[in-house]
Design an enzyme around this catalytic site. Structure first.
Site, mmCIF file in Angstrom:
data_model
loop_
_atom_site.group_PDB
_atom_site.id
_atom_site.type_symbol
_atom_site.label_atom_id
_atom_site.label_comp_id
_atom_site.label_asym_id
_atom_site.label_seq_id
_atom_site.Cartn_x
_atom_site.Cartn_y
_atom_site.Cartn_z
ATOM 1 N N CYS A 1 14.537 -5.491 3.710
ATOM 2 C CA CYS A 1 15.907 -5.898 3.452
ATOM 3 C C CYS A 1 16.350 -6.933 4.488
ATOM 4 O O CYS A 1 16.058 -6.810 5.666
ATOM 5 C CB CYS A 1 16.905 -4.748 3.477
ATOM 6 S SG CYS A 1 16.604 -3.495 2.254
ATOM 7 N N ARG B 1 11.683 -10.533 3.747
ATOM 8 C CA ARG B 1 11.984 -9.157 4.148
ATOM 9 C C ARG B 1 12.153 -8.220 2.965
ATOM 10 O O ARG B 1 12.295 -7.010 3.145
ATOM 11 C CB ARG B 1 13.271 -9.129 4.986
ATOM 12 C CG ARG B 1 13.194 -9.926 6.248
ATOM 13 C CD ARG B 1 14.505 -9.855 6.987
ATOM 14 N NE ARG B 1 14.734 -8.520 7.522
ATOM 15 C CZ ARG B 1 14.361 -8.140 8.735
ATOM 16 N NH1 ARG B 1 13.738 -8.968 9.523
ATOM 17 N NH2 ARG B 1 14.606 -6.922 9.157
ATOM 18 N N TRP C 1 14.648 -4.602 -0.284
ATOM 19 C CA TRP C 1 13.343 -3.952 -0.447
ATOM 20 C C TRP C 1 13.676 -2.478 -0.666
ATOM 21 O O TRP C 1 14.118 -1.790 0.260
ATOM 22 C CB TRP C 1 12.497 -4.152 0.809
ATOM 23 C CG TRP C 1 11.107 -3.609 0.684
ATOM 24 C CD1 TRP C 1 10.028 -4.243 0.138
ATOM 25 C CD2 TRP C 1 10.644 -2.329 1.105
ATOM 26 N NE1 TRP C 1 8.924 -3.434 0.201
ATOM 27 C CE2 TRP C 1 9.266 -2.248 0.792
ATOM 28 C CE3 TRP C 1 11.245 -1.224 1.727
ATOM 29 C CZ2 TRP C 1 8.486 -1.130 1.070
ATOM 30 C CZ3 TRP C 1 10.473 -0.113 2.004
ATOM 31 C CH2 TRP C 1 9.104 -0.072 1.673
ATOM 32 N N ASN D 1 20.678 -2.819 6.097
ATOM 33 C CA ASN D 1 19.219 -2.761 6.240
ATOM 34 C C ASN D 1 18.923 -1.526 7.071
ATOM 35 O O ASN D 1 19.511 -1.338 8.135
ATOM 36 C CB ASN D 1 18.719 -4.026 6.964
ATOM 37 C CG ASN D 1 17.280 -3.898 7.408
ATOM 38 O OD1 ASN D 1 16.489 -3.204 6.779
ATOM 39 N ND2 ASN D 1 16.933 -4.560 8.488
ATOM 40 N N GLY D 2 18.024 -0.673 6.585
ATOM 41 C CA GLY D 2 17.689 0.551 7.316
ATOM 42 C C GLY D 2 17.690 1.735 6.380
ATOM 43 O O GLY D 2 17.696 1.568 5.159
ATOM 44 N N GLU E 1 -9.771 -6.095 8.434
ATOM 45 C CA GLU E 1 -8.679 -7.040 8.215
ATOM 46 C C GLU E 1 -8.930 -7.870 6.950
ATOM 47 O O GLU E 1 -8.008 -8.131 6.178
ATOM 48 C CB GLU E 1 -8.526 -7.932 9.460
ATOM 49 C CG GLU E 1 -7.526 -9.067 9.350
ATOM 50 C CD GLU E 1 -6.104 -8.627 9.059
ATOM 51 O OE1 GLU E 1 -5.799 -7.423 9.084
ATOM 52 O OE2 GLU E 1 -5.280 -9.515 8.763
ATOM 53 N N LYS F 1 -6.421 -7.987 3.804
ATOM 54 C CA LYS F 1 -5.884 -9.250 3.257
ATOM 55 C C LYS F 1 -6.151 -9.318 1.752
ATOM 56 O O LYS F 1 -5.266 -9.652 0.980
ATOM 57 C CB LYS F 1 -6.524 -10.470 3.922
ATOM 58 C CG LYS F 1 -6.109 -10.797 5.311
ATOM 59 C CD LYS F 1 -4.742 -11.420 5.462
ATOM 60 C CE LYS F 1 -3.676 -10.382 5.683
ATOM 61 N NZ LYS F 1 -3.480 -9.874 6.991
ATOM 62 N N GLU G 1 -3.988 -6.685 -0.270
ATOM 63 C CA GLU G 1 -2.531 -6.825 -0.298
ATOM 64 C C GLU G 1 -2.067 -8.023 -1.105
ATOM 65 O O GLU G 1 -0.973 -7.995 -1.663
ATOM 66 C CB GLU G 1 -1.923 -6.823 1.106
ATOM 67 C CG GLU G 1 -2.176 -8.041 1.928
ATOM 68 C CD GLU G 1 -1.559 -7.954 3.315
ATOM 69 O OE1 GLU G 1 -0.454 -7.427 3.456
ATOM 70 O OE2 GLU G 1 -2.195 -8.434 4.265
ATOM 71 N N HIS H 1 -24.112 6.719 4.938
ATOM 72 C CA HIS H 1 -23.474 8.033 5.057
ATOM 73 C C HIS H 1 -22.475 8.267 3.925
ATOM 74 O O HIS H 1 -21.634 9.163 4.019
ATOM 75 C CB HIS H 1 -22.802 8.172 6.422
ATOM 76 C CG HIS H 1 -23.776 8.072 7.556
ATOM 77 N ND1 HIS H 1 -24.694 9.051 7.834
ATOM 78 C CD2 HIS H 1 -24.015 7.078 8.453
ATOM 79 C CE1 HIS H 1 -25.450 8.682 8.862
ATOM 80 N NE2 HIS H 1 -25.055 7.480 9.252
ATOM 81 N N LYS I 1 7.819 -8.203 4.647
ATOM 82 C CA LYS I 1 7.449 -8.407 6.045
ATOM 83 C C LYS I 1 8.445 -7.678 6.933
ATOM 84 O O LYS I 1 9.557 -7.399 6.524
ATOM 85 C CB LYS I 1 7.502 -9.909 6.343
ATOM 86 C CG LYS I 1 6.506 -10.322 7.400
ATOM 87 C CD LYS I 1 6.338 -11.795 7.433
ATOM 88 C CE LYS I 1 5.354 -12.184 8.512
ATOM 89 N NZ LYS I 1 3.979 -11.809 8.184
HETATM 90 C C1 F6R Z 1 -0.548 -7.305 6.708
HETATM 91 C C2 F6R Z 1 0.650 -7.259 7.521
HETATM 92 C C3 F6R Z 1 1.110 -5.934 7.992
HETATM 93 C C4 F6R Z 1 1.707 -6.044 9.402
HETATM 94 C C5 F6R Z 1 2.309 -4.698 9.826
HETATM 95 C C6 F6R Z 1 2.811 -4.736 11.259
HETATM 96 O O1 F6R Z 1 -0.891 -8.616 6.382
HETATM 97 O O2 F6R Z 1 1.262 -8.244 7.792
HETATM 98 O O3 F6R Z 1 0.090 -4.977 7.947
HETATM 99 O O4 F6R Z 1 0.699 -6.432 10.290
HETATM 100 O O5 F6R Z 1 3.361 -4.378 8.972
HETATM 101 O O6 F6R Z 1 3.793 -5.713 11.411
HETATM 102 P P1 F6R Z 1 4.161 -6.261 12.846
HETATM 103 O O7 F6R Z 1 2.976 -6.993 13.363
HETATM 104 O O8 F6R Z 1 5.349 -7.151 12.623
HETATM 105 O O9 F6R Z 1 4.489 -5.066 13.694
#
Ligand code: F6R
Length: 617
Positions: free
Chosen positions: A2, A27, A75, A99-100, A490, A494, A497, A513, A612
């Protein structure tokens, strides 16, 4: 999670609010809304499901005009994405954006319903609107009503509040969710992130937990809770925003993610800038008190989430091998609820792009409560956002200087975190008297790292072609060993997601295993194979895959002795030293995920269900 934006000015603030929403869309993007005081006593509101563009279309038909307003991009947490659940929520003549998460919303809702307040949404936010209305009903100032209302809330919130009868006034409140006040010449603003407000100001006050702010066109005041429990006016510093707003656009690229992948040579150079001496890391450039903190460090606990957690997993290999410091790495959502045993001299290290991730912040706060022998010697944050909660609450912050990262999938934040972690590792090695020759060689290689990353990006077109093979696949396996194992994880993160293809990563030695059972001709396997002591072991693991008909895509060092053959494609990654290889090999995996997703036509920058900056638990 949000985004909120609010504005009070001497002109119509709708354009400022809408531009703020576009910039905050990373966000949350399942619905958006705006409310303005159109004239004294009259609130205008528009809300729409979907992205900010959908709200813009609504407003094109029925424009709102006013000099005081709040806006929100959502969100969903409580209640599905829908128009009635979209913010702003209105009670009487009050409009609220939030937001929260309000944890005690159920009890408050029952109480307010019993008092006759009608609820129109499933959100936790609507209780806030009704509470403020109830507290304001008998008169008094709006800010006092907000103050009394927030005292009843349990949970996290950043709020923006307006009242139809009080044009020219916006109230903000912060507890556990980020909120900044933008100080402009033409008005004052609130935002979840300074990025939202850069078109109108570069001066910000980073509000602290418990703060209430009253913003008018000509001024502002911030109230904080005193130790006696009452609210008192406080002075908070006005800080100039450091990032270059030019990097906020997409430039020539189709997506922010691709742009941010290609920014990595420059971003990593910025992360290293001023921190490398001739043969050593300049420890003093890591921040005041860095040398003393690192000299006292005997062990490190790294805590982070998602991609940042993967950076921590790489750092464990470095810290233990190069600095001789025991290290444990854990996701914040687990760490924060565990009674952790830390031996004397343990440094608490957090990693976060945003500096606002709720679990990581909670883990830091939990760590700070430890007393006596159990206490950590201090906290170090490696973070990309100056002024963020994590930076402000840590003893030492090493900024990654990646610049704004807009794509939801983290890319340049990851590699700059790795660069900063290598600096911290070498600094620890130095203060512990580690052999200087290897330190000097690594410092020299770090200088060359941005060039290597540029060379790795030259693989972009080849990887785009290879991406076609993944389009109709439903599952993918990623393999790596040693410090490349987190890079494989990672890569898998990527891919899943942004392309929505299921991807798992394993330490290649774990294959037999269990996961080997998954291998057949329909299972692509991606492996990372730099020159390191585990290369021959990895090759055996790759043979195990080939023997079962698995189709391999291997990113390998040119001298790894791996060559294309039936069922195996080899992409040569620029030769690099094994310590820095995790940073270099991250790039082709990012490109692979990007091109698969782009070819599948997913919303690369704003993948479904994600947002994000995860500011809720
Ligand atoms: C994946 C991604 C998330 C963030 C995670 C932590 O591409 O971006 O997994 O890495 O939400 O976010 P930060 O780094 O802002 O604490």
């Amino acid at each position: 999670m949000c985004g909120i934006v609010a504005a009070v000015g001497s002109d119509n603030v709708l354009p400022v609010l809408m531009e703020g929403l576009r910039r905050l869309e990373y966000r949350g993007y399942d619905s958006a809304g705006v409310a303005l005081v159109e004239q004294p006593g009259k609130l205008g509101r528009a809300r729409e499901v979907g992205k900010v563009a959908a709200l813009e279309q609504v407003l094109a038909g029925v424009p709102l005009v006013g000099m005081t307003g709040v806006a929100h991009t959502r969100w969903a947490t409580h209640g599905q994405p829908s128009q009635v659940n979209a913010h702003p929520h209105v009670s009487g003549r009050i409009a609220v954006v939030h937001n929260g998460i309000i944890e005690n919303h159920g009890a408050l809702r029952a109480q307010l319903e019993a008092e006759g307040y009608p609820f129109t949404s499933e959100t936790d936010t609507e209780v806030v609107a009704h509470l403020i209305e109830r507290e304001h009903r008998d008169g008094g100032s709006l800010v006092d009503a907000v103050s009394r209302a927030v005292d009843l809330l349990v949970g996290a919130y950043a709020l923006g509040v307006i009242h139809a009868d009080e044009p020219g006034r916006v109230i903000g409140a912060r507890q556990g969710s980020p909120l900044v006040l933008g100080v402009g010449d033409q008005g004052h603003y609130l935002g979840s992130d300074p990025l939202a407000l850069l078109p109108v100001t570069d001066r910000f006050i980073y509000l602290e937990d418990g703060d209430l702010v009253v913003a008018t066109r000509g001024g502002w005041e911030v109230q904080a809770r005193s130790t006696e429990g009452d609210r008192r006016l406080v002075s908070r510093p006005v800080v100039r925003y450091e990032h270059d707003d030019l990097s906020v656009g997409k430039g020539e690229f189709d997506h922010y993610m691709l742009k941010e992948i290609h920014e990595q040579p420059v971003a990593v150079a910025n992360a290293l800038e001023g921190r490398l001496g001739d043969d050593k890391v300049r420890i003093e450039a890591l921040g005041p008190g860095a040398e003393a903190l690192l000299a006292a460090t005997r062990q490190v606990h790294i805590v982070a989430c998602g991609t940042s957690y993967h950076a921590g997993l790489v750092a464990r290999y470095w810290l233990e091998e190069l600095a001789g410091v025991p290290c444990q790495v854990e996701v914040a959502s687990e760490y924060r609820y565990r009674e952790v045993v830390a031996s004397p001299g343990t440094l608490f290290l957090t990693l976060s792009q945003s500096g606002e991730t709720a679990d990581t912040l909670a883990a830091l706060r939990h760590a700070c409560t430890r007393q006596g022998e159990a206490a950590f010697i201090g906290s170090l944050a490696i973070c990309n956002v100056p002024g963020s909660s994590l930076v402000r609450e840590s003893d030492l912050a090493v900024m990654t200087h990646a610049g704004p990262e807009i794509g939801v999938a983290s890319t340049k934040a990851f590699t700059t975190q790795l660069a900063a972690l290598m600096l911290v590792t070498l600094a620890l090695r130095q203060v512990r008297g580690g052999e200087a020759g290897l330190t000097a060689r690594l410092v020299h290689r770090l200088r060359y790292l941005p060039t290597l990353l540029g060379d790795a990006l030259a693989l972009d077109a080849d990887i785009a072609t290879l991406a076609g093979r993944f389009l109709d696949r439903r599952h993918t396996l990623f393999l790596g060993r040693g410090a490349q194992m987190p890079i494989a994880r990672e890569g898998a993160l990527k891919l899943k997601e942004i392309s929505y293809i299921h991807a798992e990563a394993y330490a290649a030695g774990e294959l037999k295993h269990g996961p080997l059972a998954l291998i057949d001709a329909s299972m692509p396997v991606v492996a990372v194979a730099p020159m390191d002591g585990l290369l021959e072991k990895l090759k055996s693991n790759l043979q195990e895959v080939r023997a079962r008909g698995g189709e391999l895509l291997v990113f390998a060092d040119p001298d790894a002795g791996l060559h294309a053959e039936a069922g195996m494609t080899v992409v040569c990654v620029p030769a690099c030293c094994r310590y820095l290889a995790p940073i270099v090999y991250a790039l082709p995996l990012q490109l692979l995920a990007y091109h698969v997703a782009a070819a599948r036509g997913t919303d690369v920058d704003q993948p479904r269900n994600l947002a994000k900056s995860v500011t809720v638990e």
